[in-house]
Design a protein around this motif. Sequence first.
Motif, PDB file in Angstrom:
ATOM      1  N   ASP A 116     -25.108 -58.405  33.425  1.00  0.00           N
ATOM      2  CA  ASP A 116     -23.803 -58.676  34.019  1.00  0.00           C
ATOM      3  C   ASP A 116     -23.999 -59.254  35.412  1.00  0.00           C
ATOM      4  O   ASP A 116     -24.975 -58.930  36.093  1.00  0.00           O
ATOM      5  CB  ASP A 116     -22.966 -57.396  34.117  1.00  0.00           C
ATOM      6  N   ARG A 117     -23.048 -60.086  35.826  1.00  0.00           N
ATOM      7  CA  ARG A 117     -23.051 -60.639  37.170  1.00  0.00           C
ATOM      8  C   ARG A 117     -21.620 -60.641  37.692  1.00  0.00           C
ATOM      9  O   ARG A 117     -20.673 -60.703  36.910  1.00  0.00           O
ATOM     10  CB  ARG A 117     -23.608 -62.065  37.139  1.00  0.00           C
ATOM     11  N   ASP A 118     -21.470 -60.559  39.006  1.00  0.00           N
ATOM     12  CA  ASP A 118     -20.138 -60.607  39.630  1.00  0.00           C
ATOM     13  C   ASP A 118     -19.216 -59.528  39.052  1.00  0.00           C
ATOM     14  O   ASP A 118     -18.040 -59.784  38.781  1.00  0.00           O
ATOM     15  CB  ASP A 118     -19.494 -61.990  39.446  1.00  0.00           C
ATOM     16  N   LEU A 119     -19.753 -58.329  38.888  1.00  0.00           N
ATOM     17  CA  LEU A 119     -18.973 -57.238  38.295  1.00  0.00           C
ATOM     18  C   LEU A 119     -18.133 -56.552  39.367  1.00  0.00           C
ATOM     19  O   LEU A 119     -18.617 -56.250  40.459  1.00  0.00           O
ATOM     20  CB  LEU A 119     -19.900 -56.231  37.621  1.00  0.00           C
ATOM     21  N   SER A 120     -16.875 -56.306  39.040  1.00  0.00           N
ATOM     22  CA  SER A 120     -15.998 -55.545  39.939  1.00  0.00           C
ATOM     23  C   SER A 120     -15.073 -54.677  39.105  1.00  0.00           C
ATOM     24  O   SER A 120     -14.726 -55.018  37.976  1.00  0.00           O
ATOM     25  CB  SER A 120     -15.181 -56.484  40.832  1.00  0.00           C
ATOM     26  N   VAL A 121     -14.704 -53.526  39.664  1.00  0.00           N
ATOM     27  CA  VAL A 121     -13.744 -52.618  39.030  1.00  0.00           C
ATOM     28  C   VAL A 121     -12.648 -52.356  40.051  1.00  0.00           C
ATOM     29  O   VAL A 121     -12.921 -51.879  41.161  1.00  0.00           O
ATOM     30  CB  VAL A 121     -14.399 -51.289  38.610  1.00  0.00           C
ATOM     31  N   ALA A 122     -11.405 -52.688  39.694  1.00  0.00           N
ATOM     32  CA  ALA A 122     -10.307 -52.571  40.650  1.00  0.00           C
ATOM     33  C   ALA A 122      -9.071 -52.008  39.971  1.00  0.00           C
ATOM     34  O   ALA A 122      -8.935 -52.036  38.745  1.00  0.00           O
ATOM     35  CB  ALA A 122      -9.997 -53.938  41.270  1.00  0.00           C
ATOM     36  N   LEU A 123      -8.168 -51.494  40.804  1.00  0.00           N
ATOM     37  CA  LEU A 123      -6.864 -51.061  40.326  1.00  0.00           C
ATOM     38  C   LEU A 123      -5.912 -52.243  40.431  1.00  0.00           C
ATOM     39  O   LEU A 123      -5.830 -52.900  41.474  1.00  0.00           O
ATOM     40  CB  LEU A 123      -6.367 -49.904  41.190  1.00  0.00           C
ATOM     41  N   ALA A 124      -5.226 -52.574  39.340  1.00  0.00           N
ATOM     42  CA  ALA A 124      -4.338 -53.741  39.322  1.00  0.00           C
ATOM     43  C   ALA A 124      -3.041 -53.371  38.617  1.00  0.00           C
ATOM     44  O   ALA A 124      -2.971 -52.394  37.875  1.00  0.00           O
ATOM     45  CB  ALA A 124      -5.016 -54.905  38.603  1.00  0.00           C
ATOM     46  N   ASP A 170      -8.654 -40.948  35.816  1.00  0.00           N
ATOM     47  CA  ASP A 170      -9.176 -41.937  34.873  1.00  0.00           C
ATOM     48  C   ASP A 170      -9.784 -43.124  35.620  1.00  0.00           C
ATOM     49  O   ASP A 170     -10.838 -43.643  35.243  1.00  0.00           O
ATOM     50  CB  ASP A 170      -8.064 -42.447  33.949  1.00  0.00           C
ATOM     51  N   PHE A 171      -9.111 -43.562  36.677  1.00  0.00           N
ATOM     52  CA  PHE A 171      -9.629 -44.703  37.436  1.00  0.00           C
ATOM     53  C   PHE A 171     -10.910 -44.326  38.183  1.00  0.00           C
ATOM     54  O   PHE A 171     -11.848 -45.138  38.270  1.00  0.00           O
ATOM     55  CB  PHE A 171      -8.586 -45.211  38.426  1.00  0.00           C
ATOM     56  N   GLN A 172     -10.983 -43.123  38.708  1.00  0.00           N
ATOM     57  CA  GLN A 172     -12.194 -42.693  39.412  1.00  0.00           C
ATOM     58  C   GLN A 172     -13.395 -42.707  38.470  1.00  0.00           C
ATOM     59  O   GLN A 172     -14.499 -43.091  38.863  1.00  0.00           O
ATOM     60  CB  GLN A 172     -11.995 -41.292  40.008  1.00  0.00           C
ATOM     61  N   ARG A 173     -13.180 -42.311  37.227  1.00  0.00           N
ATOM     62  CA  ARG A 173     -14.274 -42.368  36.241  1.00  0.00           C
ATOM     63  C   ARG A 173     -14.622 -43.812  35.921  1.00  0.00           C
ATOM     64  O   ARG A 173     -15.798 -44.166  35.806  1.00  0.00           O
ATOM     65  CB  ARG A 173     -13.881 -41.614  34.972  1.00  0.00           C
ATOM     66  N   LEU A 174     -13.584 -44.649  35.761  1.00  0.00           N
ATOM     67  CA  LEU A 174     -13.821 -46.050  35.411  1.00  0.00           C
ATOM     68  C   LEU A 174     -14.624 -46.767  36.491  1.00  0.00           C
ATOM     69  O   LEU A 174     -15.428 -47.652  36.192  1.00  0.00           O
ATOM     70  CB  LEU A 174     -12.485 -46.758  35.190  1.00  0.00           C
TER      71      LEU A 174
END
Length: 260
Positions: A116-124, A170-174
Amino acid sequence: MERQLITNLTDRIRGRNASRDVLVKRVADALRDQIRSGELKPGSRLMSEIALAKSLEISRATLREALRILVREGLIDIKHGIGAFVVDERRLIWSRLDSMRSFTELIRSVGGRPGDRDLSVALARAPADVAEALEMPSGTPVGLIKRVRLIDGTPLSIALEYARLDNLQDFQRLKEFSGGSLYEFLRDRCGITLARSSVVIAAIVADAAQAALLKVRKGTPLLQLREPHYDPAGRPVLFAVNYHNSDIVQFTVARAGLPT
């Protein structure tokens, strides 16, 4: 590269007054033919970029563009700082549409190294199409994973993955997701089983942003997959929008014959 190969390539690309696009295509076609005919052996290393461009009397930019075409086709592998090599075996990823498999598993199934490259996890906030797929009001908070999927370091798809969130925990785990199989992560870390999915496929062309992420030319054909995933109770819990490089990824479907 032997002198005869240089002569054969030079003969194929005669006409230096051709436009750059035409010359790029001629160089790519000539190299492709040399690879498929076996004159360029699997695993063999090409001359350095400077030496090959000089021998063919073309610019390095033209040569680079031709090599990028062959990289996308799985015929050439460029190892930065080392050189360009003819791949030992063309890796074309294909999947049946009547089965749901992790893309990480698919890459490994052809002997590739997933990444993977340029990976981000955000709340949207879910846009209208995502909210519809996840059966929730528009604007509902969701987890959004963005990444570029790789095979052996080569970009093959852009993934936008929207996960349903029942609470902040759930988001904290994600947020702990660091790449690889999202299917496995949801199952092992979040207790979410993906029982089935449905998919809509469309043919599109890469815009400037997509082309830059996938390292292809603007206008390159892409396969867009929009895929809601459901848990065993039938509730949509994940909506994935993927843009695949169609030179590397193909999909098949089994079709029953007409009744006799």
